[in-house]
Design a protein around this motif. Sequence first.
Motif, PDB file in Angstrom:
ATOM      1  N   LYS A 171       6.373  -4.707  11.406  1.00  0.00           N
ATOM      2  CA  LYS A 171       7.310  -5.194  10.392  1.00  0.00           C
ATOM      3  C   LYS A 171       7.510  -6.697  10.483  1.00  0.00           C
ATOM      4  O   LYS A 171       7.897  -7.329   9.516  1.00  0.00           O
ATOM      5  N   THR A 172       7.202  -7.293  11.641  1.00  0.00           N
ATOM      6  CA  THR A 172       7.363  -8.734  11.812  1.00  0.00           C
ATOM      7  C   THR A 172       6.098  -9.522  11.489  1.00  0.00           C
ATOM      8  O   THR A 172       6.098 -10.744  11.568  1.00  0.00           O
ATOM      9  N   CYS A 173       5.039  -8.840  11.105  1.00  0.00           N
ATOM     10  CA  CYS A 173       3.747  -9.481  10.824  1.00  0.00           C
ATOM     11  C   CYS A 173       3.735 -10.030   9.390  1.00  0.00           C
ATOM     12  O   CYS A 173       3.894  -9.289   8.428  1.00  0.00           O
ATOM     13  N   ASP A 174       3.526 -11.342   9.267  1.00  0.00           N
ATOM     14  CA  ASP A 174       3.495 -11.975   7.946  1.00  0.00           C
ATOM     15  C   ASP A 174       2.379 -11.423   7.070  1.00  0.00           C
ATOM     16  O   ASP A 174       2.555 -11.218   5.870  1.00  0.00           O
ATOM     17  N   THR A 175       1.220 -11.180   7.656  1.00  0.00           N
ATOM     18  CA  THR A 175       0.086 -10.651   6.892  1.00  0.00           C
ATOM     19  C   THR A 175       0.410  -9.264   6.349  1.00  0.00           C
ATOM     20  O   THR A 175       0.093  -8.955   5.196  1.00  0.00           O
ATOM     21  N   CYS A 176       1.054  -8.433   7.152  1.00  0.00           N
ATOM     22  CA  CYS A 176       1.437  -7.092   6.698  1.00  0.00           C
ATOM     23  C   CYS A 176       2.435  -7.179   5.549  1.00  0.00           C
ATOM     24  O   CYS A 176       2.335  -6.433   4.572  1.00  0.00           O
ATOM     25  N   ARG A 177       3.382  -8.082   5.656  1.00  0.00           N
ATOM     26  CA  ARG A 177       4.376  -8.247   4.587  1.00  0.00           C
ATOM     27  C   ARG A 177       3.710  -8.727   3.304  1.00  0.00           C
ATOM     28  O   ARG A 177       4.033  -8.258   2.211  1.00  0.00           O
ATOM     29  N   LYS A 178       2.761  -9.661   3.417  1.00  0.00           N
ATOM     30  CA  LYS A 178       2.027 -10.146   2.240  1.00  0.00           C
ATOM     31  C   LYS A 178       1.256  -9.007   1.582  1.00  0.00           C
ATOM     32  O   LYS A 178       1.236  -8.875   0.356  1.00  0.00           O
ATOM     33  N   ALA A 179       0.595  -8.196   2.407  1.00  0.00           N
ATOM     34  CA  ALA A 179      -0.189  -7.081   1.874  1.00  0.00           C
ATOM     35  C   ALA A 179       0.710  -6.076   1.166  1.00  0.00           C
ATOM     36  O   ALA A 179       0.392  -5.629   0.057  1.00  0.00           O
ATOM     37  N   LEU A 180       1.823  -5.721   1.780  1.00  0.00           N
ATOM     38  CA  LEU A 180       2.762  -4.776   1.155  1.00  0.00           C
ATOM     39  C   LEU A 180       3.262  -5.298  -0.179  1.00  0.00           C
ATOM     40  O   LEU A 180       3.314  -4.563  -1.177  1.00  0.00           O
ATOM     41  N   LYS A 181       3.627  -6.571  -0.210  1.00  0.00           N
ATOM     42  CA  LYS A 181       4.145  -7.183  -1.437  1.00  0.00           C
ATOM     43  C   LYS A 181       3.081  -7.200  -2.537  1.00  0.00           C
ATOM     44  O   LYS A 181       3.352  -6.849  -3.680  1.00  0.00           O
ATOM     45  N   ALA A 182       1.857  -7.585  -2.181  1.00  0.00           N
ATOM     46  CA  ALA A 182       0.771  -7.643  -3.168  1.00  0.00           C
ATOM     47  C   ALA A 182       0.439  -6.262  -3.711  1.00  0.00           C
ATOM     48  O   ALA A 182       0.221  -6.095  -4.912  1.00  0.00           O
ATOM     49  N   LEU A 183       0.416  -5.259  -2.837  1.00  0.00           N
ATOM     50  CA  LEU A 183       0.125  -3.893  -3.289  1.00  0.00           C
ATOM     51  C   LEU A 183       1.228  -3.391  -4.218  1.00  0.00           C
ATOM     52  O   LEU A 183       0.943  -2.760  -5.239  1.00  0.00           O
ATOM     53  N   GLU A 184       2.471  -3.678  -3.869  1.00  0.00           N
ATOM     54  CA  GLU A 184       3.593  -3.256  -4.714  1.00  0.00           C
ATOM     55  C   GLU A 184       3.530  -3.930  -6.076  1.00  0.00           C
ATOM     56  O   GLU A 184       3.712  -3.286  -7.110  1.00  0.00           O
ATOM     57  N   GLN A 185       3.237  -5.229  -6.096  1.00  0.00           N
ATOM     58  CA  GLN A 185       3.141  -5.963  -7.362  1.00  0.00           C
ATOM     59  C   GLN A 185       1.981  -5.468  -8.217  1.00  0.00           C
ATOM     60  O   GLN A 185       2.033  -5.540  -9.435  1.00  0.00           O
ATOM     61  N   ALA A 186       0.940  -4.954  -7.566  1.00  0.00           N
ATOM     62  CA  ALA A 186      -0.216  -4.429  -8.287  1.00  0.00           C
ATOM     63  C   ALA A 186       0.016  -2.998  -8.771  1.00  0.00           C
ATOM     64  O   ALA A 186      -0.851  -2.399  -9.400  1.00  0.00           O
ATOM     65  N   GLY A 187       1.169  -2.444  -8.434  1.00  0.00           N
ATOM     66  CA  GLY A 187       1.479  -1.087  -8.874  1.00  0.00           C
ATOM     67  C   GLY A 187       0.938  -0.001  -7.973  1.00  0.00           C
ATOM     68  O   GLY A 187       0.875   1.162  -8.371  1.00  0.00           O
ATOM     69  N   THR A 188       0.516  -0.359  -6.776  1.00  0.00           N
ATOM     70  CA  THR A 188       0.026   0.628  -5.812  1.00  0.00           C
ATOM     71  C   THR A 188       0.779   0.462  -4.496  1.00  0.00           C
ATOM     72  O   THR A 188       0.209  -0.009  -3.507  1.00  0.00           O
ATOM     73  N   PRO A 189       2.059   0.816  -4.496  1.00  0.00           N
ATOM     74  CA  PRO A 189       2.842   0.643  -3.265  1.00  0.00           C
ATOM     75  C   PRO A 189       2.302   1.508  -2.131  1.00  0.00           C
ATOM     76  O   PRO A 189       1.740   2.570  -2.368  1.00  0.00           O
ATOM     77  N   ALA A 190       2.483   1.002  -0.924  1.00  0.00           N
ATOM     78  CA  ALA A 190       1.994   1.704   0.262  1.00  0.00           C
ATOM     79  C   ALA A 190       3.169   2.117   1.139  1.00  0.00           C
ATOM     80  O   ALA A 190       4.177   1.428   1.205  1.00  0.00           O
TER      81      ALA A 190
END
Length: 108
Positions: free
Chosen positions: A7-26
Amino acid sequence: MKLYGLKTCDTCRKALKALEQAGTPATFVDVRADGITAAERAEFLSAFGAALINTRSTTWRGLDADERARAPEALLESHPTLMKRPVIRAGEALYLGWGKDTQAALLG
């Protein structure tokens, strides 16, 4: 879709945000807090081999030579933060990291 990371990983947060914005939340799985099963560890190691171990991490640098020489599965079991992040499961496919290739495959 599941995203395994910290949860503290910046790359993981970026990936989650991008997937959510693309309409494919993880669904997020924190490998430190939630852990991963032995079967998941084995599957990830089978898919990615030694690339799954993050040898640039602070955790790795803190290990002595004997600890570093252990089998990758044993290392990940005792030090889950050694796993490169994120690992993303999209259906049957597994992706390691959030590079351009992973982004292209998952975001289109």
